[in-house]
Design an enzyme around this catalytic site. Structure first.
Site, mmCIF file in Angstrom:
data_model
loop_
_atom_site.group_PDB
_atom_site.id
_atom_site.type_symbol
_atom_site.label_atom_id
_atom_site.label_comp_id
_atom_site.label_asym_id
_atom_site.label_seq_id
_atom_site.Cartn_x
_atom_site.Cartn_y
_atom_site.Cartn_z
ATOM 1 N N ALA A 149 12.312 -61.577 3.281
ATOM 2 C CA ALA A 149 11.117 -61.947 4.048
ATOM 3 C C ALA A 149 11.171 -61.470 5.497
ATOM 4 O O ALA A 149 10.140 -61.379 6.162
ATOM 5 C CB ALA A 149 10.937 -63.469 4.019
ATOM 6 N N ALA A 150 12.362 -61.176 5.996
ATOM 7 C CA ALA A 150 12.495 -60.739 7.399
ATOM 8 C C ALA A 150 12.404 -59.220 7.520
ATOM 9 O O ALA A 150 12.490 -58.678 8.632
ATOM 10 C CB ALA A 150 13.815 -61.231 7.988
ATOM 11 N N PHE B 166 10.514 -55.331 6.629
ATOM 12 C CA PHE B 166 9.214 -54.735 6.974
ATOM 13 C C PHE B 166 8.083 -55.302 6.115
ATOM 14 O O PHE B 166 7.142 -55.920 6.618
ATOM 15 C CB PHE B 166 9.315 -53.204 6.830
ATOM 16 C CG PHE B 166 8.004 -52.491 6.663
ATOM 17 C CD1 PHE B 166 7.798 -51.624 5.596
ATOM 18 C CD2 PHE B 166 6.966 -52.681 7.578
ATOM 19 C CE1 PHE B 166 6.587 -50.961 5.437
ATOM 20 C CE2 PHE B 166 5.750 -52.007 7.427
ATOM 21 C CZ PHE B 166 5.555 -51.160 6.343
ATOM 22 N N ASP C 273 8.441 -46.394 -6.632
ATOM 23 C CA ASP C 273 8.078 -45.248 -7.492
ATOM 24 C C ASP C 273 9.245 -44.258 -7.568
ATOM 25 O O ASP C 273 9.230 -43.330 -8.374
ATOM 26 C CB ASP C 273 6.796 -44.567 -6.995
ATOM 27 C CG ASP C 273 6.966 -43.839 -5.659
ATOM 28 O OD1 ASP C 273 6.017 -43.149 -5.247
ATOM 29 O OD2 ASP C 273 8.041 -43.967 -5.018
ATOM 30 N N GLU C 274 10.279 -44.495 -6.733
ATOM 31 C CA GLU C 274 11.432 -43.586 -6.776
ATOM 32 C C GLU C 274 12.204 -43.689 -8.089
ATOM 33 O O GLU C 274 12.997 -42.794 -8.401
ATOM 34 C CB GLU C 274 12.384 -43.879 -5.604
ATOM 35 C CG GLU C 274 11.807 -43.524 -4.265
ATOM 36 C CD GLU C 274 12.842 -42.975 -3.299
ATOM 37 O OE1 GLU C 274 12.515 -42.843 -2.110
ATOM 38 O OE2 GLU C 274 13.970 -42.676 -3.718
ATOM 39 N N TYR D 181 20.033 -45.141 -4.102
ATOM 40 C CA TYR D 181 19.071 -46.235 -3.860
ATOM 41 C C TYR D 181 18.142 -46.371 -5.058
ATOM 42 O O TYR D 181 17.988 -47.448 -5.628
ATOM 43 C CB TYR D 181 18.247 -45.972 -2.593
ATOM 44 C CG TYR D 181 16.911 -46.687 -2.580
ATOM 45 C CD1 TYR D 181 15.727 -45.996 -2.859
ATOM 46 C CD2 TYR D 181 16.842 -48.048 -2.321
ATOM 47 C CE1 TYR D 181 14.501 -46.652 -2.875
ATOM 48 C CE2 TYR D 181 15.618 -48.716 -2.332
ATOM 49 C CZ TYR D 181 14.454 -48.007 -2.619
ATOM 50 O OH TYR D 181 13.226 -48.666 -2.644
#
Ligand SMILES: NC(=O)c1ccc[n+]([C@@H]2O[C@H](COP(=O)([O-])OP(=O)(O)OC[C@H]3O[C@@H](n4cnc5c(N)ncnc54)[C@H](O)[C@@H]3O)[C@@H](O)[C@H]2O)c1
Ligand SMILES: C[C@H]1O[C@H](OP(=O)(O)OP(=O)(O)OC[C@H]2O[C@@H](n3ccc(=O)[nH]c3=O)[C@H](O)[C@@H]2O)[C@H](O)[C@@H](O)C1=O
Length: 332
Positions: A14-15, A17, A145-146, A167
C-alpha cells in the site's frame, strides 16, 4: 476497528506507487470500507511517503509494517485465527519487488520475495476456509503483462506465459501458484495483468519518472540500448477504474478470473523521452541528442508487449487519460 464497516480490505504494498494511489482514491470514495495497509517500506515506498502518511490520518485506514514474505504467523493470526474479530472481506495484493533492472542484479531475492509474499496470503486464505468454510475473501492479485514476455502478438488472458527476466518470472510463477490454489482448493482469485503504469509518486527508476527527474535537473536521460524498445502506458487513474470494475465482479465470483488491463498507446522509449522533452521545453527548441545518453542495454530487454485488453473493454472499461495529457500533468 471500532465502528462497523461494510468491508475490511487488506491492501498489501500500500505504500508503493500504485498501492498508495489506490488508497488515495478508494479510502476517500469508500469511507464505509476499512483499509488495513501492509508494507515492508522498501526503497520504492520513499516516493509515496508524504502521500501515504497523509492517508494514514484517515479514520478508516490502518497500517502494519510487515514483510509478507517473512511474516506468515502474523498474517495467519490476522486473516485466519482472528477471523471473527477482524472479518477481512477483501485482499488487494500489490506487494512485490517491481523493478526489472534490480531483478537482474538479485534474481533469487525477487523469487523469494514475490512468491512467498503472495503465497503466504494464499496459505492464510486456504487455512481460513478450513476453520470457517463459510468465509469468502474477494482476492485481487496484481500481476503484470510481462508474464507473457515479448514473443506473442495480441495475447489474450489464455496466452502462454513466457517471461524473459527474473522479475517477470517471479510474477509468472506466483500466477501459476494462484492457479493451483484455484483448482486444488477452489479459492476464487482475480489476477490482473496491467501494462506499464505511470502517475504521481512513482519511484524514479522507471523510465517516466527517471526522464522527468533528469529533465528537471538538466542532466542527460539514460536510454537503454538504442531506445527502440516499445511499451504501452496506462495512467494510474485509468488502472484504478479498471480495478474498481473487476473488484465489483469478484463479489459474486465463485471462480477466479484473469484480466489484461492496458492502453493502445504504444511508444518507443526514444519517442517517449522525446515527447517528455517537448512537453517540458514547451515551445522552445531543443536538441534531443543533447538531452539523452545511450547506456548499456538490459541483459534482455523485452521488445514490446502485445497484449489484448478486449476482455475488460467488452465490460465497458477504456482508458480516458491520453498519454500526452498524463505526462503534461506529471510535469506540472
Ligand atoms: N508500475 C508498473 O508499471 C506496474 C505494471 C504492471 C504491474 N505492476 C505490479 O503492480 C504492483 C505494484 O507495483 P508498483 O509499481 O506500485 O511497485 P512499487 O515498487 O512502487 O511498490 C511495491 C510496494 O510493495 C512493497 N513490498 C514489496 N515486497 C513486500 C513484502 N514482501 N512485504 C510487504 N511489502 C512489500 C514495497 O515496500 C513497496 O511499497 C506490483 O505487484 C507490480 O508487479 C506494476
Ligand atoms: C509492466 C511492467 O512495467 C514496468 O516494467 P518496465 O521494465 O517495462 O518499465 P521501465 O520503466 O523500467 O522500463 C521501460 C523501458 O524503458 C527502458 N528504460 C528504463 C529506465 C531508464 O532509465 N532508461 C530506459 O531506457 C527500459 O529498458 C524499458 O525498455 C514496471 O517496472 C514493472 O513492474 C511491470 O510490471
Amino acid at each position: 476497528m471500532t465502528r462497523s464497516y461494510d468491508k475490511h480490505v487488506l491492501v498489501t504494498g500500500a505504500a508503493g506507487f500504485i498501492g498508495c494511489n489506490f488508497l488515495g482514491y478508494f479510502a476517500n470514495k469508500y469511507s464505509n470500507y476499512h483499509f488495513t495497509c501492509i508494507d515492508k517500506l522498501n526503497y520504492a515506498s520513499a516516493s509515496s511517503q508524504e502521500a501515504f502518511q497523509k492517508i494514514l490520518q484517515k479514520p478508516n485506514v490502518d497500517f502494519l509494517k510487515l514483510d509478507l514474505a517473512e511474516s506468515y504467523h502474523q498474517l495467519y493470526q490476522l486473516i485466519a485465527l482472528n477471523y471473527e474479530a477482524n472479518q477481512i472481506t477483501d485482499i488487494v495484493n500489490f506487494a512485490a519487488e517491481s523493478s526489472v533492472d534490480r531483478s537482474f542484479e538479485d534474481p533469487l531475492y525477487f523469487t523469494r520475495n514475490n512468491i512467498l509474499s503472495t503465497q503466504n496470503l494464499l496459505e492464510c486464505y486456504r487455512l481460513l476456509k478450513n476453520l470457517h468454510p463459510e468465509a469468502h475473501i474477494n482476492f485481487l492479485h496484481i500481476s503484470t503483462d510481462e508474464v507473457y514476455g515479448d514473443s506473442g502478438y495480441n495475447v489474450d488472458e489464455q496466452g502462454k506465459l513466457s517471461p524473459t527476466n527474473p522479475y517477470a518470472a517471479s510474477k509468472a510463477a506466483i500466477d501459476l501458484i494462484i492457479q493451483s490454489y484455484e483448482y486444488s482448493y477452489k479459492l476464487p482469485i482475480m489476477v490482473i495483468r496491467p501494462n506499464n503504469i505511470y502517475g504521481p509518486n512513482q519511484f524514479p527508476e522507471k523510465i517516466v519518472p527517471v526522464a522527468i527527474e533528469h529533465l528537471k535537473s538538466n542532466s542527460k536521460i539514460p536510454i537503454h540500448g538504442d531506445g527502440s524498445n516499445k511499451r504501452r502506458y496506462l495512467h494510474v487513474r485509468d488502472f484504478l477504474n479498471a480495478l474498481e470494475l473487476i473488484w465489483s465482479f469478484s463479489e459474486t465470483a465463485d471462480a477466479g478470473d484473469i484480466f489484461n488491463v492496458g492502453s493502445d498507446e504504444e511508444v518507443s522509449n526514444i519517442h517517449l523521452v522525446s515527447l517528455l522533452c517537448q512537453l517540458y521545453h514547451k515551445d522552445s527548441t531543443f536538441d534531443l541528442q543533447e538531452k539523452i545518453q545511450f547506456t548499456q542495454d538490459r541483459n534482455y530487454n523485452d521488445l514490446s508487449y502485445s497484449t489484448s485488453a478486449d476482455k475488460i473493454r467488452s465490460l465497458g472499461w477504456k482508458p480516458k487519460v491520453k498519454l500526452q495529457d498524463g505526462l503534461k500533468d506529471l510535469l506540472g
